[in-house]
Design a protein around this motif. Structure first.
Motif, PDB file in Angstrom:
ATOM      1  N   MET A  54      38.959 -45.175  38.214  1.00  0.00           N
ATOM      2  CA  MET A  54      38.671 -46.204  37.220  1.00  0.00           C
ATOM      3  C   MET A  54      39.929 -46.840  36.646  1.00  0.00           C
ATOM      4  N   PHE A  55      41.098 -46.377  37.074  1.00  0.00           N
ATOM      5  CA  PHE A  55      42.346 -46.857  36.476  1.00  0.00           C
ATOM      6  C   PHE A  55      42.531 -48.369  36.592  1.00  0.00           C
ATOM      7  N   HIS A  56      41.995 -48.978  37.636  1.00  0.00           N
ATOM      8  CA  HIS A  56      42.232 -50.402  37.875  1.00  0.00           C
ATOM      9  C   HIS A  56      41.402 -51.306  36.966  1.00  0.00           C
ATOM     10  N   ILE A  57      40.405 -50.732  36.261  1.00  0.00           N
ATOM     11  CA  ILE A  57      39.524 -51.549  35.424  1.00  0.00           C
ATOM     12  C   ILE A  57      40.168 -51.769  34.055  1.00  0.00           C
ATOM     13  N   GLN A  58      40.434 -53.011  33.723  1.00  0.00           N
ATOM     14  CA  GLN A  58      41.084 -53.332  32.457  1.00  0.00           C
ATOM     15  C   GLN A  58      40.182 -54.102  31.496  1.00  0.00           C
ATOM     16  N   LYS A  59      39.016 -54.539  31.962  1.00  0.00           N
ATOM     17  CA  LYS A  59      38.080 -55.241  31.083  1.00  0.00           C
ATOM     18  C   LYS A  59      36.665 -55.125  31.639  1.00  0.00           C
ATOM     19  N   ASN A  60      35.709 -55.441  30.778  1.00  0.00           N
ATOM     20  CA  ASN A  60      34.291 -55.484  31.150  1.00  0.00           C
ATOM     21  C   ASN A  60      33.726 -54.142  31.605  1.00  0.00           C
ATOM     22  N   HIS A  61      34.294 -53.037  31.106  1.00  0.00           N
ATOM     23  CA  HIS A  61      33.742 -51.721  31.455  1.00  0.00           C
ATOM     24  C   HIS A  61      32.416 -51.495  30.727  1.00  0.00           C
ATOM     25  N   THR A  62      31.434 -50.981  31.447  1.00  0.00           N
ATOM     26  CA  THR A  62      30.152 -50.615  30.845  1.00  0.00           C
ATOM     27  C   THR A  62      29.718 -49.242  31.350  1.00  0.00           C
ATOM     28  N   ILE A  63      28.833 -48.607  30.584  1.00  0.00           N
ATOM     29  CA  ILE A  63      28.287 -47.321  30.993  1.00  0.00           C
ATOM     30  C   ILE A  63      27.447 -47.522  32.257  1.00  0.00           C
ATOM     31  N   ALA A  64      27.651 -46.662  33.246  1.00  0.00           N
ATOM     32  CA  ALA A  64      26.937 -46.789  34.514  1.00  0.00           C
ATOM     33  C   ALA A  64      25.448 -46.462  34.339  1.00  0.00           C
ATOM     34  N   ASP A  65      24.649 -46.924  35.278  1.00  0.00           N
ATOM     35  CA  ASP A  65      23.237 -46.546  35.293  1.00  0.00           C
ATOM     36  C   ASP A  65      23.126 -45.021  35.352  1.00  0.00           C
ATOM     37  N   ILE A 183      33.183 -28.529  31.209  1.00  0.00           N
ATOM     38  CA  ILE A 183      33.781 -29.442  30.240  1.00  0.00           C
ATOM     39  C   ILE A 183      33.276 -29.115  28.843  1.00  0.00           C
ATOM     40  N   HIS A 184      34.123 -29.393  27.886  1.00  0.00           N
ATOM     41  CA  HIS A 184      33.800 -29.088  26.502  1.00  0.00           C
ATOM     42  C   HIS A 184      34.497 -30.128  25.647  1.00  0.00           C
ATOM     43  N   THR A 185      33.764 -30.916  24.923  1.00  0.00           N
ATOM     44  CA  THR A 185      34.381 -31.963  24.112  1.00  0.00           C
ATOM     45  C   THR A 185      33.626 -32.168  22.818  1.00  0.00           C
ATOM     46  N   GLU A 186      34.365 -32.476  21.767  1.00  0.00           N
ATOM     47  CA  GLU A 186      33.748 -32.737  20.464  1.00  0.00           C
ATOM     48  C   GLU A 186      33.475 -34.227  20.246  1.00  0.00           C
ATOM     49  N   GLN A 187      33.763 -35.049  21.228  1.00  0.00           N
ATOM     50  CA  GLN A 187      33.659 -36.493  21.049  1.00  0.00           C
ATOM     51  C   GLN A 187      32.216 -36.985  20.923  1.00  0.00           C
ATOM     52  N   PHE A 188      31.998 -37.836  19.916  1.00  0.00           N
ATOM     53  CA  PHE A 188      30.806 -38.679  19.851  1.00  0.00           C
ATOM     54  C   PHE A 188      31.264 -40.071  20.304  1.00  0.00           C
ATOM     55  N   VAL A 189      30.456 -40.722  21.130  1.00  0.00           N
ATOM     56  CA  VAL A 189      30.828 -42.034  21.669  1.00  0.00           C
ATOM     57  C   VAL A 189      29.811 -43.068  21.208  1.00  0.00           C
ATOM     58  N   LEU A 190      30.299 -44.132  20.581  1.00  0.00           N
ATOM     59  CA  LEU A 190      29.439 -45.216  20.119  1.00  0.00           C
ATOM     60  C   LEU A 190      29.338 -46.278  21.215  1.00  0.00           C
ATOM     61  N   VAL A 191      28.102 -46.590  21.618  1.00  0.00           N
ATOM     62  CA  VAL A 191      27.854 -47.543  22.708  1.00  0.00           C
ATOM     63  C   VAL A 191      27.017 -48.699  22.166  1.00  0.00           C
ATOM     64  N   ASP A 192      27.401 -49.917  22.515  1.00  0.00           N
ATOM     65  CA  ASP A 192      26.679 -51.078  21.986  1.00  0.00           C
ATOM     66  C   ASP A 192      25.529 -51.508  22.904  1.00  0.00           C
ATOM     67  N   LYS A 193      24.875 -52.603  22.570  1.00  0.00           N
ATOM     68  CA  LYS A 193      23.683 -53.050  23.298  1.00  0.00           C
ATOM     69  C   LYS A 193      23.997 -53.564  24.692  1.00  0.00           C
ATOM     70  N   GLU A 194      25.269 -53.843  24.949  1.00  0.00           N
ATOM     71  CA  GLU A 194      25.687 -54.263  26.290  1.00  0.00           C
ATOM     72  C   GLU A 194      26.246 -53.094  27.093  1.00  0.00           C
ATOM     73  N   ARG A 195      26.054 -51.886  26.576  1.00  0.00           N
ATOM     74  CA  ARG A 195      26.512 -50.650  27.229  1.00  0.00           C
ATOM     75  C   ARG A 195      28.041 -50.542  27.258  1.00  0.00           C
ATOM     76  N   ARG A 196      28.690 -51.124  26.249  1.00  0.00           N
ATOM     77  CA  ARG A 196      30.141 -51.048  26.131  1.00  0.00           C
ATOM     78  C   ARG A 196      30.512 -49.995  25.096  1.00  0.00           C
ATOM     79  N   ILE A 197      31.615 -49.306  25.305  1.00  0.00           N
ATOM     80  CA  ILE A 197      32.092 -48.315  24.342  1.00  0.00           C
ATOM     81  C   ILE A 197      32.776 -49.024  23.186  1.00  0.00           C
TER      82      ILE A 197
END
Length: 226
Positions: A54-65, A183-197
């Motif tokens: 995913m390193f090459h993606i610099q914009k328009n990232h969305t959560i996958a299906d 894996i073990h993580t304490e992160q909560f991730v906020l996702v918008d209506k366009e599936r963007r972080i």
């Protein structure tokens, strides 16, 4: 003389009024832009959290299906979260450390937003073999999960790890979902209506939960102004 000076000053006064009005409008617009939440792409987070593909993606990232199974044995996909703002996390039911605080804070958020149809929650088990549907159901009952509001899910371990590493960027490089990976993580991730972080928060920290609520207000204002 004074009348003449006054007449000459009228165009200047009109210019100043118009200029001030435009200036205030522009300033307000810039202020609103500055208050918009950041949209996160792979290049914006710690590289160790991002799968190298995913390193090459610099914009328009969305959560996958995605396709997962919830506490009621229902298939849950991204379509269940269409046009919703949601908070995602990764957990496992036998966790006796950070997951306890995370589950408590997620429950508190669910209570806070229980009458807000725009907000939903999504938890992914990182030990899906252990966390069967029956185990998730018992866990959901203990945590007060509201069906249709908060999905506590299991599924293919590889699929869940791909989501963690390639969609949410929520865990460090500790494997790709193989049998011995964990894996073990304490992160909560906020996702918008366009599936963007739109934000990351420490799910064990009360102050971070208040920041999350504030950010949701900003996000909802962003949608209201469209």
């Amino acid at each position: 003389m004074e009348l003449k000076f006054f007449k000459k000053s009228i165009p200047t006064l009109i210019f100043l009024v118009v200029f001030s009005a435009v200036g205030v409008t522009v300033f307000y617009h810039l202020l609103k832009v500055d208050n918009r939440l950041k949209i996160y792409n792979p290049s914006d987070v710690n590289p160790r959290l991002v799968d190298e593909s995913m390193f090459h993606i610099q914009k328009n990232h969305t959560i996958a299906d995605f396709s997962l199974v919830n506490q009621n044995a229902n298939i849950i996909t991204n379509n269940n979260y269409k046009d919703k703002i949601y908070i995602a996390d990764f957990f496992f039911t036998r966790c006796q450390t950070i997951c306890i605080a995370m589950a408590y804070n997620m429950s508190e958020l669910q209570e806070f937003y229980k009458n807000d149809d725009e907000i939903m929650f999504l938890s992914h088990s990182v030990t899906p073999v252990i966390d069967s549907v029956s185990v998730l159901k018992e866990y959901a009952n203990r945590k007060g999960v509201i069906d249709g509001k908060w999905n506590v899910t299991t599924g293919s371990k590889k699929h869940i790890y791909d989501l963690a590493r390639k969609s949410y960027f929520a865990v460090l490089d500790e494997g790709n979902g193989d049998e011995n990976d964990f894996i073990h993580t304490e992160q909560f991730v906020l996702v918008d209506k366009e599936r963007r972080i739109r934000g990351y928060y420490d799910g064990t920290d009360k102050n971070e939960m208040e920041k999350l609520k504030t950010d949701i207000v900003l996000l909802k204002e962003e949608y209201a102004s469209k």
